[in-house]
Design an enzyme around this catalytic site. Structure first.
Site, PDB file in Angstrom:
ATOM      1  N   ASN A 233     -12.152   2.827   1.673  1.00  0.00           N
ATOM      2  CA  ASN A 233     -11.299   3.329   2.741  1.00  0.00           C
ATOM      3  C   ASN A 233     -12.235   3.821   3.864  1.00  0.00           C
ATOM      4  O   ASN A 233     -13.452   3.647   3.781  1.00  0.00           O
ATOM      5  CB  ASN A 233     -10.395   4.447   2.204  1.00  0.00           C
ATOM      6  CG  ASN A 233      -9.065   4.471   2.942  1.00  0.00           C
ATOM      7  OD1 ASN A 233      -9.029   4.390   4.180  1.00  0.00           O
ATOM      8  ND2 ASN A 233      -7.973   4.574   2.207  1.00  0.00           N
TER       9      ASN A 233
ATOM     10  N   GLY B  16     -15.763  -3.313   7.235  1.00  0.00           N
ATOM     11  CA  GLY B  16     -16.580  -3.980   8.240  1.00  0.00           C
ATOM     12  C   GLY B  16     -16.656  -5.489   8.134  1.00  0.00           C
ATOM     13  O   GLY B  16     -17.494  -6.103   8.786  1.00  0.00           O
TER      14      GLY B  16
ATOM     15  N   CYS C  73      -5.181  10.307   0.887  1.00  0.00           N
ATOM     16  CA  CYS C  73      -4.230  11.227   1.534  1.00  0.00           C
ATOM     17  C   CYS C  73      -4.464  12.641   1.006  1.00  0.00           C
ATOM     18  O   CYS C  73      -4.793  12.827  -0.169  1.00  0.00           O
ATOM     19  CB  CYS C  73      -2.792  10.848   1.201  1.00  0.00           C
ATOM     20  SG  CYS C  73      -2.422   9.110   1.376  1.00  0.00           S
TER      21      CYS C  73
ATOM     22  N   ASN D 210       0.859  -1.191   0.000  1.00  0.00           N
ATOM     23  CA  ASN D 210       0.000   0.000   0.000  1.00  0.00           C
ATOM     24  C   ASN D 210       0.895   1.241   0.000  1.00  0.00           C
ATOM     25  O   ASN D 210       1.831   1.345   0.787  1.00  0.00           O
ATOM     26  CB  ASN D 210      -0.901  -0.048   1.239  1.00  0.00           C
ATOM     27  CG  ASN D 210      -1.903   1.086   1.287  1.00  0.00           C
ATOM     28  OD1 ASN D 210      -1.584   2.185   1.716  1.00  0.00           O
ATOM     29  ND2 ASN D 210      -3.122   0.829   0.854  1.00  0.00           N
TER      30      ASN D 210
ATOM     31  N   GLY E 250     -10.102  -5.777   7.876  1.00  0.00           N
ATOM     32  CA  GLY E 250      -9.357  -4.716   8.564  1.00  0.00           C
ATOM     33  C   GLY E 250      -9.554  -4.717  10.062  1.00  0.00           C
ATOM     34  O   GLY E 250      -8.945  -5.515  10.794  1.00  0.00           O
ATOM     35  N   THR E 251     -10.450  -3.852  10.523  1.00  0.00           N
ATOM     36  CA  THR E 251     -10.678  -3.630  11.954  1.00  0.00           C
ATOM     37  C   THR E 251     -10.877  -4.937  12.736  1.00  0.00           C
ATOM     38  O   THR E 251     -10.437  -5.040  13.882  1.00  0.00           O
ATOM     39  CB  THR E 251     -11.896  -2.689  12.118  1.00  0.00           C
ATOM     40  OG1 THR E 251     -11.580  -1.460  11.448  1.00  0.00           O
ATOM     41  CG2 THR E 251     -12.209  -2.400  13.563  1.00  0.00           C
TER      42      THR E 251
HETATM   43  C1  LIG Z   1      -5.818   1.795  12.217  1.00  0.00           C
HETATM   44  C2  LIG Z   1      -6.077   1.817  10.729  1.00  0.00           C
HETATM   45  C3  LIG Z   1      -5.049   2.151   9.846  1.00  0.00           C
HETATM   46  C4  LIG Z   1      -5.271   2.186   8.467  1.00  0.00           C
HETATM   47  N1  LIG Z   1      -4.237   2.491   7.626  1.00  0.00           N
HETATM   48  C5  LIG Z   1      -4.433   2.480   6.275  1.00  0.00           C
HETATM   49  C6  LIG Z   1      -3.345   2.712   5.381  1.00  0.00           C
HETATM   50  O1  LIG Z   1      -2.193   2.881   5.781  1.00  0.00           O
HETATM   51  N2  LIG Z   1      -3.625   2.748   4.039  1.00  0.00           N
HETATM   52  C7  LIG Z   1      -4.900   2.519   3.551  1.00  0.00           C
HETATM   53  O2  LIG Z   1      -5.093   2.538   2.336  1.00  0.00           O
HETATM   54  N3  LIG Z   1      -5.930   2.260   4.385  1.00  0.00           N
HETATM   55  C8  LIG Z   1      -5.728   2.231   5.726  1.00  0.00           C
HETATM   56  N4  LIG Z   1      -6.779   1.935   6.571  1.00  0.00           N
HETATM   57  C9  LIG Z   1      -8.114   1.618   5.997  1.00  0.00           C
HETATM   58  C10 LIG Z   1      -8.357   0.112   5.913  1.00  0.00           C
HETATM   59  O3  LIG Z   1      -7.409  -0.521   5.098  1.00  0.00           O
HETATM   60  C11 LIG Z   1      -9.780  -0.201   5.389  1.00  0.00           C
HETATM   61  O4  LIG Z   1      -9.939   0.362   4.111  1.00  0.00           O
HETATM   62  C12 LIG Z   1     -10.881   0.347   6.287  1.00  0.00           C
HETATM   63  O5  LIG Z   1     -10.507   0.285   7.651  1.00  0.00           O
HETATM   64  C13 LIG Z   1     -12.221  -0.390   6.104  1.00  0.00           C
HETATM   65  O6  LIG Z   1     -12.124  -1.754   6.430  1.00  0.00           O
HETATM   66  P1  LIG Z   1     -12.492  -2.367   7.894  1.00  0.00           P
HETATM   67  O7  LIG Z   1     -13.826  -1.787   8.271  1.00  0.00           O
HETATM   68  O8  LIG Z   1     -12.484  -3.846   7.711  1.00  0.00           O
HETATM   69  O9  LIG Z   1     -11.408  -1.896   8.836  1.00  0.00           O
HETATM   70  C14 LIG Z   1      -6.573   1.895   7.961  1.00  0.00           C
HETATM   71  C15 LIG Z   1      -7.614   1.553   8.847  1.00  0.00           C
HETATM   72  C16 LIG Z   1      -7.375   1.498  10.213  1.00  0.00           C
HETATM   73  C17 LIG Z   1      -8.512   1.106  11.129  1.00  0.00           C
END
Ligand SMILES: Cc1cc2nc3c(=O)[nH]c(=O)nc-3n(C[C@H](O)[C@H](O)[C@H](O)COP(=O)(O)O)c2cc1C
Length: 300
Positions: A190, A242, A128, A98, A263-264
């Site tokens: 994201n 999610g 970003c 990434n 992710g989370t």
């Molecule tokens: C603590 C944290 C750090 C993250 N860092 C990045 C990152 O460095 N680059 C990116 O593209 N997305 C980043 N994300 C977004 C996740 O990759 C993902 O798109 C988003 O959390 C939705 O998925 P989830 O609900 O399963 O967490 C981050 C999310 C969290 C919670």
């Protein structure tokens, strides 16, 4: 039973991957997860130089999710290539890096540096802020999405995944812009920009004031967006937002995702990715699905 997924010529053994920023660079989770079981490991975002990230507090819990404003802390591409790529190479999984940046030039520098590294794909985080455009995220403006995609594609040796921001009125516009710019794959979503106030301290819960909302609470929004994008472009989609169980993952696949990122959920269930991979196989057996691709986008 065939669980393999082909993303722009890269074959994954199954559709389950990690979501950037929630799984370190893989090593942090390798005590809990057999990385060989994953379709791909997606690393934390990496920039051309080290970033210290935002002041703390940088995370806060919310109903059914969390908010973060880490500020993309990372060690920079040189340390990443020396330390993290060789670690991941020991495993039989695909490596997706990434990439983040503050300007188009920043992104291109990372992509160029990765051209001769043994990584399989690049995922470009366009959520970003673009410093040269007054801080509006690249991913919120279709023109900016198209031009950054074109720029990155000029330097990329690996297939490029453009990671879309959900903080837009119509996500199909930025999806089409990424497709027009030459993206090979799209990933979404994201995090959604949110705010939390600590009523006892009478101040913001996050030092950055706003943060990105993620976790189960965002899933219906993410499924809706995957469905919309799948019906608007002709590119493979990696769905996320999610996902905590295999049922969640299958929902995204039925909506149009060829693969999914977790992710989370990794934060409270470090084994979530492996459980999801197992659960997908169970579902395929239960419904006699020979090939996982047969159900991608099945719900019209
Ligand atoms: C603590 C944290 C750090 C993250 N860092 C990045 C990152 O460095 N680059 C990116 O593209 N997305 C980043 N994300 C977004 C996740 O990759 C993902 O798109 C988003 O959390 C939705 O998925 P989830 O609900 O399963 O967490 C981050 C999310 C969290 C919670």
């Amino acid at each position: 039973m065939d669980t393999t997924v082909n993303l722009a010529g890269v074959e994954l053994k199954n559709p389950v991957m990690t979501a950037s920023g929630t799984f370190g660079s893989g090593e942090e989770y390798s005590e809990f997860v057999d990385l060989n079981r994953l379709g791909a490991v997606v690393t934390k975002g990496v920039a051309n130089v080290p970033w210290t990230g935002n002041p703390t507090p940088r995370i806060a819990e919310t109903y059914g999710g969390m908010m973060n404003a880490i500020g993309l802390q990372n060690p920079g591409i040189d340390v990443f290539c020396e330390r993290d790529v060789p670690f991941l190479k020991k495993y039989d999984t695909k490596i997706i890096v990434n990439v983040c940046g503050r300007s188009v030039e920043d992104y291109c520098a990372v992509v160029e540096r990765l051209a001769n590294e043994p990584v399989d794909m690049l995922e470009i985080n366009i959520s970003c802020p673009n410093v040269k455009a007054g801080g509006i995220a690249f991913g919120q403006n279709p023109k900016a999405v198209e031009s950054i995609t074109k720029a990155v594609k000029k330097y990329a040796r690996q297939p490029v995944i453009m990671k879309l921001s959900p903080n837009v009125t119509d996500i199909t516009e930025t999806a089409k812009a990424a497709e027009a710019g030459g993206a090979d794959v799209l990933s979404l979503i994201n995090t959604l920009t949110g705010m939390k106030i600590d009523i006892n301290r009478q101040s913001f819960a996050l030092a950055n004031k706003t943060g990105g909302l993620s976790g189960p609470a965002v899933k219906p929004i993410a499924v809706r967006m995957v469905y919309q994008v799948a019906n608007a472009v002709n590119l493979p989609i990696i769905g996320m937002g999610g996902i905590a169980t295999s049922d969640d993952a299958i929902e995204f696949i039925l909506a149009g995702a060829s693969a999914v990122s977790v992710g989370t959920a990794n934060f409270y269930n470090p084994k979530a990715t492996m459980e999801i991979a197992d659960g997908i196989e169970k579902y395929m057996k239960q419904y006699q699905i020979e090939n996982i691709q047969d159900i991608v986008g099945k719900v019209k």
